[in-house]
Design a protein around this motif. Structure first.
Motif, PDB file in Angstrom:
ATOM      1  N   PRO A  12      -6.882   2.471  10.980  1.00  0.00           N
ATOM      2  CA  PRO A  12      -8.226   3.044  10.831  1.00  0.00           C
ATOM      3  C   PRO A  12      -8.637   3.110   9.358  1.00  0.00           C
ATOM      4  O   PRO A  12      -7.874   3.586   8.512  1.00  0.00           O
ATOM      5  CB  PRO A  12      -8.075   4.449  11.431  1.00  0.00           C
ATOM      6  N   VAL A  13      -9.824   2.631   9.055  1.00  0.00           N
ATOM      7  CA  VAL A  13     -10.303   2.624   7.674  1.00  0.00           C
ATOM      8  C   VAL A  13     -10.365   4.041   7.110  1.00  0.00           C
ATOM      9  O   VAL A  13     -10.087   4.260   5.920  1.00  0.00           O
ATOM     10  CB  VAL A  13     -11.688   1.949   7.605  1.00  0.00           C
ATOM     11  N   GLU A  14     -10.682   5.014   7.939  1.00  0.00           N
ATOM     12  CA  GLU A  14     -10.805   6.393   7.456  1.00  0.00           C
ATOM     13  C   GLU A  14      -9.482   6.957   6.949  1.00  0.00           C
ATOM     14  O   GLU A  14      -9.468   7.954   6.219  1.00  0.00           O
ATOM     15  CB  GLU A  14     -11.355   7.298   8.559  1.00  0.00           C
ATOM     16  N   THR A  15      -8.354   6.317   7.299  1.00  0.00           N
ATOM     17  CA  THR A  15      -7.056   6.809   6.830  1.00  0.00           C
ATOM     18  C   THR A  15      -6.647   6.189   5.497  1.00  0.00           C
ATOM     19  O   THR A  15      -5.669   6.633   4.880  1.00  0.00           O
ATOM     20  CB  THR A  15      -5.954   6.519   7.856  1.00  0.00           C
ATOM     21  N   ILE A  16      -7.373   5.172   5.033  1.00  0.00           N
ATOM     22  CA  ILE A  16      -7.004   4.482   3.785  1.00  0.00           C
ATOM     23  C   ILE A  16      -7.417   5.342   2.591  1.00  0.00           C
ATOM     24  O   ILE A  16      -8.570   5.743   2.473  1.00  0.00           O
ATOM     25  CB  ILE A  16      -7.678   3.102   3.700  1.00  0.00           C
ATOM     26  N   ARG A  17      -6.464   5.604   1.707  1.00  0.00           N
ATOM     27  CA  ARG A  17      -6.756   6.389   0.505  1.00  0.00           C
ATOM     28  C   ARG A  17      -6.938   5.487  -0.707  1.00  0.00           C
ATOM     29  O   ARG A  17      -7.773   5.730  -1.546  1.00  0.00           O
ATOM     30  CB  ARG A  17      -5.637   7.409   0.210  1.00  0.00           C
ATOM     31  N   TRP A  18      -6.102   4.444  -0.806  1.00  0.00           N
ATOM     32  CA  TRP A  18      -6.291   3.465  -1.878  1.00  0.00           C
ATOM     33  C   TRP A  18      -5.612   2.162  -1.504  1.00  0.00           C
ATOM     34  O   TRP A  18      -4.763   2.114  -0.608  1.00  0.00           O
ATOM     35  CB  TRP A  18      -5.813   3.985  -3.223  1.00  0.00           C
ATOM     36  N   VAL A  19      -6.047   1.091  -2.170  1.00  0.00           N
ATOM     37  CA  VAL A  19      -5.543  -0.252  -1.910  1.00  0.00           C
ATOM     38  C   VAL A  19      -5.018  -0.821  -3.223  1.00  0.00           C
ATOM     39  O   VAL A  19      -5.679  -0.716  -4.265  1.00  0.00           O
ATOM     40  CB  VAL A  19      -6.650  -1.167  -1.343  1.00  0.00           C
TER      41      VAL A  19
END
Length: 254
Positions: A163-170
């Motif tokens: 889920p995109v909402e769980t991504i904090r940083w890439v």
């Protein structure tokens, strides 16, 4: 302000050198005639400003910038007007279309000097306010088709939804990228630029050539003393906002 002149045409370098004589606050530290020499000289001399041609032997102006860890302030100069939009997207402070006269050149340098004179505290406060606004009122994606709610990453022979909402940083990982999420890390088979295009720019920002962050994960910013910032994320992770991306952000801060 230390300055490097980069152009494969000697007469063009001479014009810049002559016109810069009107600005005692600007000091020329070197000249380059091709892209590879430009990359080496910028890394060695660390100029605060470069006058950069676009079409050059070896590497063009955009490729030069792409090879730099820290990008100085840039004024592009070229005989081709079709590169103007790309130049400003790359964070250029001005775009000189050859042939230009001394008056047009003076406006460009004045713009650079004014940009340098802007109060850093004001810039930082505007950026902090934008981050705070993003945390409190997170806008919805512009369109589900453009900004998918999930990204699929390989896991063995399967593809797993993140889920995109769980991504904090890439974080860039060679030709791939690591997604740091609230539940763990996932290696995407897409590069960081491809992921940047798939993530809503109202929710995610590129802050370094190798780092993309979720706005609502940023809890603190601190100036690094060279025009960039250190961003502290939820959980205490600190990532750097390079000067080139900080400059590109400022027009968005209002």
């Amino acid at each position: 302000m230390t300055t490097l002149i980069i152009d494969d045409e000697a007469p063009a370098r001479t014009i810049v050198r002559q016109y810069l004589a009107d600005f005692p606050q600007v000091r020329i530290v070197g000249e380059c005639a091709d892209g590879f020499a430009a990359v080496e000289s910028i890394a060695q001399l660390q100029p605060e400003l470069v006058f950069l041609d676009i079409q050059m032997p070896g590497l063009n102006g955009f490729e030069v910038l792409g090879r730099l860890e820290q990008v100085p302030r840039v004024v592009f100069s070229t005989a081709y007007d079709q590169y103007a939009l790309s130049a400003f997207e790359a964070g250029a402070l001005d775009y000189l279309l050859k042939p230009y006269d001394r008056t047009r050149f003076r406006r460009a340098v004045d713009r650079v000097l004014q940009h340098t004179a802007d109060a850093p505290d004001a810039n930082l406060q505007r950026l902090l306010q934008r981050l705070e606004d993003a945390r409190s009122t997170m806008p919805a994606p512009a369109a589900p088709a453009a900004f998918p709610p999930r990204l699929f990453v390989p896991q063995g022979a399967r593809l797993v939804a993140v889920p995109v909402e769980t991504i904090r940083w890439v974080e860039a990982a060679g030709d791939y990228a690591t997604l740091h999420t609230t539940t763990g890390q996932h290696l995407s088979n897409l590069g960081i630029t491809a992921l940047q295009h798939r993530l809503d720019p109202q929710r995610f920002l590129r802050i370094h050539r190798s780092v993309l962050v979720a706005l609502n994960a940023v809890s603190e910013l601190e100036r690094d003393g060279s025009g960039g910032y250190y961003a502290t994320l939820e959980g205490g992770k600190v990532v750097r906002v390079s000067r080139s991306y900080a400059d590109a952000l400022r027009p968005l801060l209002g």
